[in-house]
Scaffold this motif. Sequence first.
Motif, PDB file in Angstrom:
ATOM      1  N   SER A   1      -2.069   4.301  12.399  1.00  0.00           N
ATOM      2  CA  SER A   1      -1.289   4.438  11.172  1.00  0.00           C
ATOM      3  C   SER A   1       0.203   4.547  11.447  1.00  0.00           C
ATOM      4  N   LEU A   2       0.952   3.558  10.967  1.00  0.00           N
ATOM      5  CA  LEU A   2       2.413   3.615  11.088  1.00  0.00           C
ATOM      6  C   LEU A   2       2.980   4.612  10.090  1.00  0.00           C
ATOM      7  N   PHE A   3       2.300   4.779   8.965  1.00  0.00           N
ATOM      8  CA  PHE A   3       2.767   5.693   7.917  1.00  0.00           C
ATOM      9  C   PHE A   3       2.739   7.139   8.412  1.00  0.00           C
ATOM     10  N   GLU A   4       1.623   7.540   9.014  1.00  0.00           N
ATOM     11  CA  GLU A   4       1.502   8.915   9.509  1.00  0.00           C
ATOM     12  C   GLU A   4       2.421   9.169  10.708  1.00  0.00           C
ATOM     13  N   ALA A   5       2.703   8.112  11.475  1.00  0.00           N
ATOM     14  CA  ALA A   5       3.563   8.283  12.654  1.00  0.00           C
ATOM     15  C   ALA A   5       5.011   8.511  12.258  1.00  0.00           C
ATOM     16  N   GLY A   6       5.427   7.960  11.115  1.00  0.00           N
ATOM     17  CA  GLY A   6       6.813   8.112  10.676  1.00  0.00           C
ATOM     18  C   GLY A   6       7.663   6.932  11.102  1.00  0.00           C
TER      19      GLY A   6
ATOM     20  N   TYR B   1      -9.607  10.599   4.059  1.00  0.00           N
ATOM     21  CA  TYR B   1      -8.494  11.234   4.769  1.00  0.00           C
ATOM     22  C   TYR B   1      -7.298  11.430   3.832  1.00  0.00           C
ATOM     23  N   HIS B   2      -6.994  10.413   3.019  1.00  0.00           N
ATOM     24  CA  HIS B   2      -5.820  10.458   2.132  1.00  0.00           C
ATOM     25  C   HIS B   2      -6.156  10.898   0.711  1.00  0.00           C
ATOM     26  N   LYS B   3      -7.458  10.936   0.373  1.00  0.00           N
ATOM     27  CA  LYS B   3      -7.930  11.336  -0.953  1.00  0.00           C
ATOM     28  C   LYS B   3      -7.421  10.405  -2.060  1.00  0.00           C
ATOM     29  N   GLU B   4      -7.313   9.116  -1.734  1.00  0.00           N
ATOM     30  CA  GLU B   4      -6.897   8.112  -2.711  1.00  0.00           C
ATOM     31  C   GLU B   4      -7.208   6.722  -2.171  1.00  0.00           C
ATOM     32  N   VAL B   5      -7.074   5.715  -3.037  1.00  0.00           N
ATOM     33  CA  VAL B   5      -7.259   4.332  -2.608  1.00  0.00           C
ATOM     34  C   VAL B   5      -6.050   3.921  -1.775  1.00  0.00           C
TER      35      VAL B   5
ATOM     36  N   ILE C   1     -10.694   7.881   9.846  1.00  0.00           N
ATOM     37  CA  ILE C   1     -10.810   7.755   8.399  1.00  0.00           C
ATOM     38  C   ILE C   1     -12.241   7.391   8.028  1.00  0.00           C
ATOM     39  N   VAL C   2     -12.779   8.088   7.042  1.00  0.00           N
ATOM     40  CA  VAL C   2     -14.028   7.656   6.412  1.00  0.00           C
ATOM     41  C   VAL C   2     -13.603   6.885   5.165  1.00  0.00           C
ATOM     42  N   LEU C   3     -13.949   5.607   5.145  1.00  0.00           N
ATOM     43  CA  LEU C   3     -13.462   4.702   4.096  1.00  0.00           C
ATOM     44  C   LEU C   3     -14.605   4.140   3.279  1.00  0.00           C
ATOM     45  N   SER C   4     -14.409   4.116   1.951  1.00  0.00           N
ATOM     46  CA  SER C   4     -15.312   3.386   1.053  1.00  0.00           C
ATOM     47  C   SER C   4     -14.633   2.056   0.755  1.00  0.00           C
ATOM     48  N   PRO C   5     -15.002   0.989   1.448  1.00  0.00           N
ATOM     49  CA  PRO C   5     -14.269  -0.280   1.324  1.00  0.00           C
ATOM     50  C   PRO C   5     -14.612  -1.037   0.033  1.00  0.00           C
TER      51      PRO C   5
END
Length: 198
Positions: free
Chosen positions: A31-36, A69-73, A47-51
Amino acid sequence: ATSDDQSLDEKFRSLRMAVERQRKVLMEYESLFEAGNDHPMGKMIEIVLSPYRLVFIHRAWYVLGYSDYHKEVRTFKISRINSIRILEEMFAARPDFSLEEYLGDAWVMIREGKRYNVELLFSRKVARNVAEVNWHRTQECEFLEDGSLRYQVTVDGLSEISWWILGYGDRVTVLKPVKLAQMINLTAANIMKIYTKV
């Protein structure tokens, strides 16, 4: 040009199967977003993902789905998935999920939470090339007497469209909004600093 990743086929097959069978997946994702923004590499997260959907956008494949992990789409680039495993746990179908609604008026795929009316003036040299492409669902094109093109569009966020504008160099002028013109001006000034050293 497309993302070059030989392992993409295996990841894609797993995700397609999970979408079709409505099964959650466990994936390790860079994740580039979490890395900053100041971090050169991504941060590995589980991440547990519902694709919900697989989509091809701007030379790369992405998976859209609900992230525990993010609690959103969220949207995830498949080439950044380090490992993936289909779980036994199923997720409820989302017949109300709309890809168009999710992407909204983003220039490509990143919404920033604020809509802007953008007005650009393209020179005659590139005007027809710009007008021939349906870049965005809200775009309006008007050819002026001198052959230039007035281009208007409503977008959610300015970052993505600013990158596109910069690709046209001095063949385009930002008329509105001022904030976008300032963004382009700042980037141009930084480019000048780099090349004045050459």
